[in-house]
Write a protein that holds these residues in place. Structure first.
Motif, PDB file in Angstrom:
ATOM      1  N   ILE A   1       0.901  -1.097  -0.045  1.00 31.29           N
ATOM      2  CA  ILE A   1      -0.073  -0.063   0.062  1.00 31.29           C
ATOM      3  C   ILE A   1       0.818   1.319  -0.069  1.00 31.29           C
ATOM      4  O   ILE A   1       0.542   2.129  -0.997  1.00 31.29           O
ATOM      5  CB  ILE A   1      -0.988   0.040   1.186  1.00 31.29           C
ATOM      6  N   MET A   2       1.782   1.193   0.776  1.00 30.09           N
ATOM      7  CA  MET A   2       2.747   2.487   1.113  1.00 30.09           C
ATOM      8  C   MET A   2       3.434   2.773  -0.206  1.00 30.09           C
ATOM      9  O   MET A   2       3.387   3.940  -0.769  1.00 30.09           O
ATOM     10  CB  MET A   2       3.659   2.251   2.116  1.00 30.09           C
ATOM     11  N   ILE A   3       4.009   1.605  -1.042  1.00 30.54           N
ATOM     12  CA  ILE A   3       4.446   1.910  -2.321  1.00 30.54           C
ATOM     13  C   ILE A   3       3.743   2.425  -3.347  1.00 30.54           C
ATOM     14  O   ILE A   3       4.017   3.502  -4.098  1.00 30.54           O
ATOM     15  CB  ILE A   3       5.352   0.627  -2.632  1.00 30.54           C
ATOM     16  N   MET A   4       2.440   1.948  -3.448  1.00 32.56           N
ATOM     17  CA  MET A   4       1.493   2.456  -4.488  1.00 32.56           C
ATOM     18  C   MET A   4       1.182   3.867  -4.162  1.00 32.56           C
ATOM     19  O   MET A   4       1.085   4.677  -5.260  1.00 32.56           O
ATOM     20  CB  MET A   4       0.434   1.361  -4.481  1.00 32.56           C
ATOM     21  N   TRP A   5       0.655   4.267  -2.829  1.00 34.30           N
ATOM     22  CA  TRP A   5       0.504   5.619  -2.761  1.00 34.30           C
ATOM     23  C   TRP A   5       1.371   6.578  -3.247  1.00 34.30           C
ATOM     24  O   TRP A   5       1.121   7.624  -3.392  1.00 34.30           O
ATOM     25  CB  TRP A   5      -0.339   5.731  -1.562  1.00 34.30           C
ATOM     26  N   GLY A   6       2.846   6.161  -2.537  1.00 28.38           N
ATOM     27  CA  GLY A   6       3.824   7.087  -2.871  1.00 28.38           C
ATOM     28  C   GLY A   6       3.924   7.255  -4.255  1.00 28.38           C
ATOM     29  O   GLY A   6       4.210   8.363  -4.697  1.00 28.38           O
ATOM     30  N   LEU A   7       3.836   6.250  -5.097  1.00 31.64           N
ATOM     31  CA  LEU A   7       3.704   6.649  -6.668  1.00 31.64           C
ATOM     32  C   LEU A   7       2.826   7.477  -7.250  1.00 31.64           C
ATOM     33  O   LEU A   7       2.989   8.503  -8.047  1.00 31.64           O
ATOM     34  CB  LEU A   7       3.970   4.982  -7.245  1.00 31.64           C
ATOM     35  N   VAL A   8       1.816   7.152  -6.766  1.00 36.23           N
ATOM     36  CA  VAL A   8       0.492   7.843  -7.158  1.00 36.23           C
ATOM     37  C   VAL A   8       0.747   9.533  -6.535  1.00 36.23           C
ATOM     38  O   VAL A   8       0.136  10.432  -7.492  1.00 36.23           O
ATOM     39  CB  VAL A   8      -0.898   7.340  -6.721  1.00 36.23           C
ATOM     40  N   SER A   9       1.101   9.579  -5.355  1.00 33.06           N
ATOM     41  CA  SER A   9       1.051  10.912  -5.002  1.00 33.06           C
ATOM     42  C   SER A   9       2.308  11.892  -5.852  1.00 33.06           C
ATOM     43  O   SER A   9       2.042  12.862  -6.090  1.00 33.06           O
ATOM     44  CB  SER A   9       1.768  10.855  -3.250  1.00 33.06           C
ATOM     45  N   ALA A  10       3.367  11.083  -5.902  1.00 30.54           N
ATOM     46  CA  ALA A  10       4.491  11.981  -6.738  1.00 30.54           C
ATOM     47  C   ALA A  10       3.782  12.270  -8.098  1.00 30.54           C
ATOM     48  O   ALA A  10       4.124  13.144  -8.748  1.00 30.54           O
ATOM     49  CB  ALA A  10       5.585  10.666  -7.029  1.00 30.54           C
ATOM     50  N   ALA A  11       2.738  11.352  -8.789  1.00 26.58           N
ATOM     51  CA  ALA A  11       2.332  11.419  -9.817  1.00 26.58           C
ATOM     52  C   ALA A  11       1.514  12.809  -9.867  1.00 26.58           C
ATOM     53  O   ALA A  11       1.035  13.411 -11.135  1.00 26.58           O
ATOM     54  CB  ALA A  11       1.518  10.418 -10.364  1.00 26.58           C
ATOM     55  N   THR A  12       1.076  13.268  -8.846  1.00 26.04           N
ATOM     56  CA  THR A  12       0.156  14.534  -8.766  1.00 26.04           C
ATOM     57  C   THR A  12       0.553  15.824  -9.351  1.00 26.04           C
ATOM     58  O   THR A  12       0.011  16.728  -9.732  1.00 26.04           O
ATOM     59  CB  THR A  12      -0.411  14.583  -7.487  1.00 26.04           C
ATOM     60  N   MET A  13       2.103  15.524  -9.259  1.00 30.83           N
ATOM     61  CA  MET A  13       2.754  16.751  -9.881  1.00 30.83           C
ATOM     62  C   MET A  13       2.483  16.904 -11.340  1.00 30.83           C
ATOM     63  O   MET A  13       2.740  18.099 -11.851  1.00 30.83           O
ATOM     64  CB  MET A  13       4.293  16.482  -9.695  1.00 30.83           C
ATOM     65  N   LEU A  14       2.031  16.137 -11.788  1.00 35.34           N
ATOM     66  CA  LEU A  14       2.071  16.246 -13.464  1.00 35.34           C
ATOM     67  C   LEU A  14       0.346  16.598 -14.056  1.00 35.34           C
ATOM     68  O   LEU A  14       0.314  16.819 -15.146  1.00 35.34           O
ATOM     69  CB  LEU A  14       2.283  14.654 -14.066  1.00 35.34           C
ATOM     70  N   VAL A  15      -0.437  16.910 -12.854  1.00 31.54           N
ATOM     71  CA  VAL A  15      -1.745  17.131 -13.367  1.00 31.54           C
ATOM     72  C   VAL A  15      -1.787  18.687 -13.914  1.00 31.54           C
ATOM     73  O   VAL A  15      -0.974  19.335 -13.365  1.00 31.54           O
ATOM     74  CB  VAL A  15      -2.765  17.323 -12.101  1.00 31.54           C
ATOM     75  N   SER A  16      -2.801  18.678 -14.930  1.00 34.87           N
ATOM     76  CA  SER A  16      -2.860  20.144 -15.641  1.00 34.87           C
ATOM     77  C   SER A  16      -4.101  20.576 -15.771  1.00 34.87           C
ATOM     78  O   SER A  16      -4.511  21.751 -16.168  1.00 34.87           O
ATOM     79  CB  SER A  16      -1.969  20.178 -16.752  1.00 34.87           C
ATOM     80  N   THR A  17      -5.223  19.770 -15.553  1.00 35.99           N
ATOM     81  CA  THR A  17      -6.638  20.030 -15.732  1.00 35.99           C
ATOM     82  C   THR A  17      -7.377  19.468 -14.508  1.00 35.99           C
ATOM     83  O   THR A  17      -6.903  18.713 -13.604  1.00 35.99           O
ATOM     84  CB  THR A  17      -7.148  19.200 -16.930  1.00 35.99           C
ATOM     85  N   PRO A  18      -8.721  20.114 -14.415  1.00 33.86           N
ATOM     86  CA  PRO A  18      -9.638  19.602 -13.149  1.00 33.86           C
ATOM     87  C   PRO A  18      -9.667  18.096 -13.409  1.00 33.86           C
ATOM     88  O   PRO A  18      -9.732  17.385 -12.261  1.00 33.86           O
ATOM     89  CB  PRO A  18     -10.813  20.238 -13.555  1.00 33.86           C
ATOM     90  N   ALA A  19      -9.930  17.550 -14.598  1.00 37.63           N
ATOM     91  CA  ALA A  19     -10.175  16.120 -14.566  1.00 37.63           C
ATOM     92  C   ALA A  19      -9.029  15.211 -14.198  1.00 37.63           C
ATOM     93  O   ALA A  19      -9.198  14.210 -13.675  1.00 37.63           O
ATOM     94  CB  ALA A  19     -10.607  15.783 -16.175  1.00 37.63           C
ATOM     95  N   GLU A  20      -7.700  15.642 -14.431  1.00 31.95           N
ATOM     96  CA  GLU A  20      -6.588  15.021 -14.141  1.00 31.95           C
ATOM     97  C   GLU A  20      -6.388  15.103 -12.400  1.00 31.95           C
ATOM     98  O   GLU A  20      -5.862  14.096 -11.781  1.00 31.95           O
ATOM     99  CB  GLU A  20      -5.400  15.535 -14.897  1.00 31.95           C
ATOM    100  N   PHE A  21      -6.705  16.516 -12.250  1.00 28.08           N
ATOM    101  CA  PHE A  21      -6.498  16.614 -10.617  1.00 28.08           C
ATOM    102  C   PHE A  21      -7.532  15.523  -9.813  1.00 28.08           C
ATOM    103  O   PHE A  21      -7.143  14.915  -8.908  1.00 28.08           O
ATOM    104  CB  PHE A  21      -6.911  17.994 -10.305  1.00 28.08           C
ATOM    105  N   TYR A  22      -8.637  15.599 -10.259  1.00 27.93           N
ATOM    106  CA  TYR A  22      -9.704  14.585  -9.655  1.00 27.93           C
ATOM    107  C   TYR A  22      -9.195  13.040  -9.817  1.00 27.93           C
ATOM    108  O   TYR A  22      -9.305  12.369  -8.892  1.00 27.93           O
ATOM    109  CB  TYR A  22     -10.950  14.549 -10.526  1.00 27.93           C
ATOM    110  N   PHE A  23      -8.670  12.617 -10.926  1.00 30.14           N
ATOM    111  CA  PHE A  23      -8.391  11.069 -11.131  1.00 30.14           C
ATOM    112  C   PHE A  23      -7.079  10.916 -10.328  1.00 30.14           C
ATOM    113  O   PHE A  23      -6.943   9.939  -9.544  1.00 30.14           O
ATOM    114  CB  PHE A  23      -7.868  11.121 -12.680  1.00 30.14           C
ATOM    115  N   ALA A  24      -6.124  11.803 -10.154  1.00 31.78           N
ATOM    116  CA  ALA A  24      -5.118  11.633  -9.195  1.00 31.78           C
ATOM    117  C   ALA A  24      -5.357  11.585  -7.638  1.00 31.78           C
ATOM    118  O   ALA A  24      -5.106  10.682  -7.090  1.00 31.78           O
ATOM    119  CB  ALA A  24      -3.980  12.864  -9.420  1.00 31.78           C
ATOM    120  N   ARG A  25      -6.271  12.538  -7.379  1.00 31.94           N
ATOM    121  CA  ARG A  25      -6.759  12.377  -6.071  1.00 31.94           C
ATOM    122  C   ARG A  25      -7.592  10.976  -5.578  1.00 31.94           C
ATOM    123  O   ARG A  25      -7.319  10.409  -4.658  1.00 31.94           O
ATOM    124  CB  ARG A  25      -7.805  13.609  -5.568  1.00 31.94           C
TER     125      ARG A  25
END
Length: 444
Positions: free
Chosen positions: A105-129
């Motif tokens: 769980i920790m490894i997976m959420w770390g990867l997803v949290s890091a990927a939040t830096m790449l969002v550029s639209t509201p839809a991408e922001f929603y998906f990352a969260r």
């Protein structure tokens, strides 16, 4: 059938606890030194990766052109993924093992949290969260179930107060760290400060996930730092206590007590998460502008809360009473949040009352999460804790959106704070309705 009658279906909580020997005390002290600090550190980064979007908002909202409602939905949609995966992931974790599950769980959420830096639209922001919620869903129930394998009910409120230090520390340390990262890395190598913050703060979760299997023993019998006698003492204490608890998830679902706990958890966490995601903005509305200064001020209420939470839990354990120790701080929190709105443009006075309010909220939070382990074990604990935490997840969805909607429709952030205070007040009343026997270590 009344709540009091159904209390018995969750476990024989009224029986006097087994008297601890010196061997018991020494064994539990070792456990606390060896495993609790590491779990607190893991939960710290879990909480930080969940709420650092509140600090990112200070730069991210303008950079991406997000409205208050879009931000509120994005902050809260984390909890849709978290809530939907809560019960199935918890039951799966119970079968697969808590340590391996926590590591993955920790490894997976770390990867997803890091990927939040790449969002550029509201839809991408929603998906990352949303995906952060999905990946993180099982961590807290797994941590609580793991601690239940090591501690009897009488010790769990104190241990929960230590575990929940991760939440205020996430704001005390995470706030200044996030503010410093955002200010110090802005425009570094073409990335904005909020992007660097997401990347850097995600890395510790991945590293700690790799260390979980080495740092956390499977059980007292496999802990190399416990003597055979100490391991046996812990096992005997827990076996005796678990024999009186409900281990059937289906039976637990029939008890009003479980549903009452879910309702309480929902209400006070609407207040909790509404504050967590909007506190930097609330402080900004008093006249502060610098992200670093706002982050430093955000740390103050949670720093005080660390002390209040542990003193309250220690006193509750000493006197064997939990209802008032859970309800009174929440009454105080509701009153303080109301008072803070009277000083919406006075930073000093607003901070005083926000500090009192957050301290009371955190004190109740630690007391509350010591209760499920008093009455549930086995699959009932896995499913019941997950359901209660699902209510907290729903609160995490409602709280930020409620604040965003009120602010956008009325232009007043104070009205949102008053709505959060009302939720805390109702939760405090419901806590007083819990059967006294379930929250007392004394024979009744």
């Amino acid at each position: 059938m009344t709540v009091v009658k159904n209390a018995a279906t969750l476990g024989d909580a009224v029986e006097a606890p087994r008297v601890e020997s010196a061997l018991d005390a020494a064994a539990f002290a070792k456990v606390t030194r060896r495993i609790v600090p590491f779990i607190v550190l893991c939960y710290f980064f879990s909480y930080l990766d969940r709420v650092n979007v509140g600090f990112a908002k200070l730069q991210m909202q303008q950079a991406l052109g997000l409205s208050d409602v879009v931000y509120g939905i994005g902050a809260g949609i984390f909890f849709w993924g978290y809530m939907l995966c809560q019960v199935p992931s918890s039951l799966l974790i119970y079968r697969l093992g808590m340590r391996k599950s926590m590591a993955a769980i920790m490894i997976m959420w770390g990867l997803v949290s890091a990927a939040t830096m790449l969002v550029s639209t509201p839809a991408e922001f929603y998906f990352a969260r949303f995906m952060l919620g999905v990946t993180e869903a099982g961590f807290f129930p797994a941590a609580v179930m793991y601690l239940n394998k090591w501690y009897p009910a009488a010790r769990q409120s104190k241990i929960m107060s230590i575990l929940f230090l991760a939440m205020p520390l996430g704001m005390v340390l995470g706030g200044p760290i996030s503010g410093a990262l955002m200010s110090g890395t802005h425009d570094l190598h073409g990335l904005q400060g909020w992007q660097w913050m997401f990347l850097i703060e995600a890395l510790p979760a991945i590293v700690l996930g790799l260390l979980v299997l080495r740092m956390l023993p499977e059980s007292p019998q496999t802990a190399p730092w416990l003597t055979r006698e100490e391991a046996a003492a812990i096992t005997t204490t827990l076996s005796t206590e678990n024999a009186r608890k409900n281990t059937s998830f289906v039976a637990a679902l029939k008890s009003p007590v479980l549903w009452m706990l879910m309702g309480i958890c929902l209400l006070f966490n609407i207040g909790n998460y509404g504050l967590v995601f909007w506190l930097p903005t609330i402080i900004q509305s008093t006249g502060m502008q610098s992200p670093l200064e706002i982050a430093l001020l955000t740390a103050i209420p949670y720093g005080v809360a660390c002390v209040v939470m542990n003193r309250n839990a220690a006193h509750a354990q000493r006197v064997g009473e939990r209802r008032l120790h859970a309800a009174v701080p929440l009454f105080v929190a509701a009153a303080a949040m109301w008072a803070s709105t009277l000083f919406a443009h006075n930073t000093v006075m607003a901070m005083v009352f926000l500090t009192i309010g957050i301290s009371g909220l955190m004190a109740t939070l630690a007391m509350f999460w010591g209760l499920p382990g008093r009455v549930l074990a086995g699959t009932a604990a896995a499913g019941g804790i997950a359901m209660i935490n699902s209510a907290a997840s729903l609160a995490g969805l409602i709280g930020p959106v409620l604040m965003g909607g009120i602010k956008q429709s009325t232009g007043s952030i104070s009205l949102g704070v008053l709505a959060l205070a009302a939720m805390m007040l109702i939760a405090a009343v419901l806590i007083l309705a819990i059967p006294r026997a379930l929250m007392s270590d004394r024979q009744v």
